[in-house]
Design a protein around this motif. Structure first.
Motif, PDB file in Angstrom:
ATOM      1  N   SER A 161       0.825  -1.191   0.000  1.00  0.00           N
ATOM      2  CA  SER A 161       0.000   0.000   0.000  1.00  0.00           C
ATOM      3  C   SER A 161       0.868   1.252   0.000  1.00  0.00           C
ATOM      4  O   SER A 161       2.059   1.223   0.313  1.00  0.00           O
ATOM      5  N   SER A 162       0.226   2.365  -0.359  1.00  0.00           N
ATOM      6  CA  SER A 162       0.967   3.620  -0.450  1.00  0.00           C
ATOM      7  C   SER A 162       1.455   4.088   0.926  1.00  0.00           C
ATOM      8  O   SER A 162       2.560   4.626   1.039  1.00  0.00           O
ATOM      9  N   MET A 163       0.651   3.853   1.967  1.00  0.00           N
ATOM     10  CA  MET A 163       1.075   4.263   3.309  1.00  0.00           C
ATOM     11  C   MET A 163       2.273   3.448   3.787  1.00  0.00           C
ATOM     12  O   MET A 163       3.232   3.995   4.352  1.00  0.00           O
ATOM     13  N   ALA A 164       2.249   2.137   3.537  1.00  0.00           N
ATOM     14  CA  ALA A 164       3.387   1.305   3.929  1.00  0.00           C
ATOM     15  C   ALA A 164       4.636   1.666   3.134  1.00  0.00           C
ATOM     16  O   ALA A 164       5.746   1.657   3.676  1.00  0.00           O
ATOM     17  N   ALA A 195       8.584  15.443   4.562  1.00  0.00           N
ATOM     18  CA  ALA A 195       8.083  14.069   4.561  1.00  0.00           C
ATOM     19  C   ALA A 195       7.074  13.850   5.687  1.00  0.00           C
ATOM     20  O   ALA A 195       6.039  13.192   5.495  1.00  0.00           O
ATOM     21  N   LEU A 196       7.343  14.392   6.868  1.00  0.00           N
ATOM     22  CA  LEU A 196       6.406  14.251   7.975  1.00  0.00           C
ATOM     23  C   LEU A 196       5.092  14.969   7.697  1.00  0.00           C
ATOM     24  O   LEU A 196       4.025  14.511   8.116  1.00  0.00           O
ATOM     25  N   ILE A 197       5.148  16.087   6.996  1.00  0.00           N
ATOM     26  CA  ILE A 197       3.921  16.816   6.675  1.00  0.00           C
ATOM     27  C   ILE A 197       3.111  16.102   5.595  1.00  0.00           C
ATOM     28  O   ILE A 197       1.886  16.032   5.654  1.00  0.00           O
ATOM     29  N   GLY A 198       3.786  15.550   4.606  1.00  0.00           N
ATOM     30  CA  GLY A 198       3.088  14.996   3.449  1.00  0.00           C
ATOM     31  C   GLY A 198       2.705  13.539   3.545  1.00  0.00           C
ATOM     32  O   GLY A 198       1.943  13.065   2.693  1.00  0.00           O
ATOM     33  N   MET A 199       3.198  12.804   4.523  1.00  0.00           N
ATOM     34  CA  MET A 199       2.857  11.386   4.615  1.00  0.00           C
ATOM     35  C   MET A 199       1.386  11.194   4.974  1.00  0.00           C
ATOM     36  O   MET A 199       0.797  11.999   5.704  1.00  0.00           O
ATOM     37  N   LYS A 200       0.808  10.119   4.461  1.00  0.00           N
ATOM     38  CA  LYS A 200      -0.610   9.856   4.692  1.00  0.00           C
ATOM     39  C   LYS A 200      -0.917   9.452   6.129  1.00  0.00           C
ATOM     40  O   LYS A 200      -2.075   9.545   6.553  1.00  0.00           O
ATOM     41  N   CYS A 201       0.070   8.994   6.853  1.00  0.00           N
ATOM     42  CA  CYS A 201      -0.166   8.580   8.233  1.00  0.00           C
ATOM     43  C   CYS A 201      -0.194   9.759   9.194  1.00  0.00           C
ATOM     44  O   CYS A 201      -0.433   9.558  10.391  1.00  0.00           O
ATOM     45  N   THR A 202       0.044  10.976   8.729  1.00  0.00           N
ATOM     46  CA  THR A 202      -0.040  12.165   9.570  1.00  0.00           C
ATOM     47  C   THR A 202      -1.331  12.916   9.265  1.00  0.00           C
ATOM     48  O   THR A 202      -1.943  12.727   8.209  1.00  0.00           O
TER      49      THR A 202
END
Length: 240
Positions: free
Chosen positions: A2-5, A97-104
């Motif tokens: 998956s994209s999040m992983a 990266a922390l701002i744009g990741m889907k898990c945030t």
């Protein structure tokens, strides 16, 4: 995957590579040489981007900082600039990266977050290229002096810092490439209509396409009026 992983894996790779690249700046052994005696090593010479040192057999080190930046060799100045630029790119890349990741939960819409994380991937790829260029340039200078028969000064070999820098550069390039894949997925998932409105439009179009042939077929089956039937009678007032 998956994209999040994939983004989590890319963040682990890039962060590890950035830490490795940053650790090469204070590392002592960029290049190393030794003078061997009959039994033990009598002295070890080593140098990095900031100083040159010698360590005797008792473990006592004497170091000398480079006196002037303008008096340095050109390749050392270039390596300094590239490594410092790599560390700065890794710092800003980690924030994006922390701002744009889907898990945030920050960054806005998915399309906006995909652009931010792709920009972070570009930063990490540039980080890897800068560090890879600096380590390769420094290693090229060492090997060219080592294999030059006309070079009579102290000859050095590759130090541990160069291998650490190469490993960190590879991790950053791989992780940055994984981050850049998020942009294509974010653009493909975006649509000018919301999902419910798009479903309503599609259902309306399909209903119209089903109704149009039915009306045409009913008109085609309707018989034409018969004007030649003998049952029709006209009297004399019909033409008045």
């Amino acid at each position: 995957m998956s994209s999040m992983a994939r983004e989590i894996l890319a963040f682990i790779l890039t962060t590890s590579g950035w830490v490795l690249v940053s650790s090469t700046l204070p590392t002592d052994y960029w290049k190393v040489s030794s003078i061997d005696g009959t039994v033990i090593t009598t002295a070890t010479f080593w140098s990095n981007l900031w100083k040159t040192c010698v360590t005797d057999s008792t473990g006592v080190s004497n170091c000398k900082d480079f006196p002037s930046m303008l008096a340095l060799d050109g390749y050392i100045q270039v390596c300094r600039g590239l490594m410092i630029a790599a560390v700065c790119l890794g710092f800003f890349g980690s924030i994006f990266a922390l701002i744009g990741m889907k898990c945030t939960k920050i960054g806005g819409l998915d399309q906006t977050k995909a652009r931010i994380v792709s920009f972070a991937g570009v930063n990490f790829v540039c980080l890897g290229l800068c560090s890879l260029t600096a380590c390769s340039l420094y290693a090229h200078r060492i090997t060219s002096e080592f294999f030059d028969p006309m070079f009579v000064a102290q000859k050095y070999e590759l130090g541990a810092a160069l291998f650490i820098g190469w490993a960190g550069s590879t991790l950053c390039i791989l992780g940055g490439a994984l981050f850049c894949l998020s942009l294509s997925e974010g653009m493909s998932s975006s649509s000018p209509y919301p999902s419910d409105r798009r479903a309503f439009v599609n259902s309306g179009v399909s209903a119209m396409s089903r109704a149009a042939p039915r009306s045409q077929s009913s008109q085609a089956r309707r018989p034409p009026p018969d004007y030649t039937s003998p049952s029709q009678h006209f009297d004399k007032n019909a033409y008045v």
